[in-house]
Write an enzyme that holds these catalytic residues in place. Structure first.
Site, short mmCIF file in Angstrom:
data_model
loop_
_atom_site.label_atom_id
_atom_site.label_comp_id
_atom_site.label_asym_id
_atom_site.label_seq_id
_atom_site.Cartn_x
_atom_site.Cartn_y
_atom_site.Cartn_z
CG MET A 228 -2.08 -1.01 1.08
SD MET A 228 -3.38 -0.77 2.33
CE MET A 228 -2.51 -1.24 3.84
CG HIS A 229 3.80 2.52 3.07
ND1 HIS A 229 4.77 2.57 4.05
CD2 HIS A 229 2.66 2.94 3.68
CE1 HIS A 229 4.23 2.99 5.18
NE2 HIS A 229 2.96 3.21 4.98
CD GLU A 230 6.20 -1.59 -3.16
OE1 GLU A 230 5.42 -2.12 -3.98
OE2 GLU A 230 7.23 -2.15 -2.72
#
Length: 248
Positions: A228-230
């Site tokens: 999700m961070h990516e």
């Protein structure tokens, strides 16, 4: 351990770790991260300690990532998994008490919630403010928050970046002691002494049994948080929010 982490043997079987990075207000500076990792490594190597108390200084428990650290993740130079401090308490063999006498912000709150016992301050602020900056949660927040606080309060904290005083959380029925700030550490020490009366081997065996489900599911959840961070961390809006909102 370092100038920003004070390691004290309160008694032969009880360790007090006091985070005191006054310059950075207990954000996760390199010095504080290294101090925490060295301290828990020393604790793991001991055959005497039975319980750890983790606390902060004055009005701060732990304040999450530094501005520079958040920007490094935004720019793809770092990941929050590069140095795993979020689950130090979870992976510690002996019980850990988070005496959260001060503000617990973002990853700082999450790190505290991974402890086996949590004590909050009525006056202090507790928030998981990841989405305030426009990126999805990390540090294992999506694992530990539902387990410790339930899904409804978790959604408020994570999706809405809700900010609460300890007194407000007490009214919401959280399952932790919530005390005046000046009483938090004393309560933690009393609890530590009660725990230290038990045999060390039995403490380790029981803790390992109780936290085994969290240890088992956490790696997959961390992997999802990184994915999700990516997708969210590298947005231009995130950089703008970090620059304009950090510390407010």
């Amino acid at each position: 351990m370092t100038s920003v982490l004070h390691f004290q043997e309160l008694e032969p079987e009880i360790v007090l770790l006091r985070m005191q990075d006054r310059v950075h207000k207990n954000t996760f500076s390199k010095e504080l991260i290294d101090g925490l990792m060295d301290a828990f490594e020393a604790i793991q190597a001991s055959h005497t300690y039975k319980v750890v108390i983790l606390t902060g200084y004055d009005t701060y428990f732990a304040s999450g990532g530094t501005r520079e650290g958040l920007l490094a993740i935004h720019e793809g130079r770092e990941k929050f998994t590069d140095k795993n401090i979020y689950s130090l308490a979870l992976n510690c063999d002996i019980p850990v008490i988070a005496a959260m006498q001060g503000h617990g912000i973002g990853g700082g709150l999450i790190m505290g919630l991974f402890a086996d016992f949590v004590i909050l301050s009525r006056e202090s602020v507790y928030t998981t403010n990841f989405m305030k900056y426009g990126f999805t949660p990390g540090m294992g927040a999506t694992c530990i928050l539902p387990r410790k606080l339930g899904i409804s309060l978790t959604e408020e904290l994570l999706i809405n970046s809700g900010t609460y005083r300890g007194a407000e959380l007490e009214k919401r029925g959280i399952p932790f002691p919530v005390l005046p700030r000046t009483e938090v550490l004393d309560h933690a020490i009393d609890l530590a002494r009660e725990i230290a009366e038990k045999p060390r081997y039995s403490l380790i065996l029981l803790k390992n049994h109780l936290v085994a489900p969290i240890r088992k599911e956490l790696p997959a959840i961390i992997e999802q948080e990184v994915l999700m961070h990516e997708k969210t961390f590298h947005q231009p809006e995130v950089r703008e929010r970090i620059h304009t909102l950090f510390g407010k």
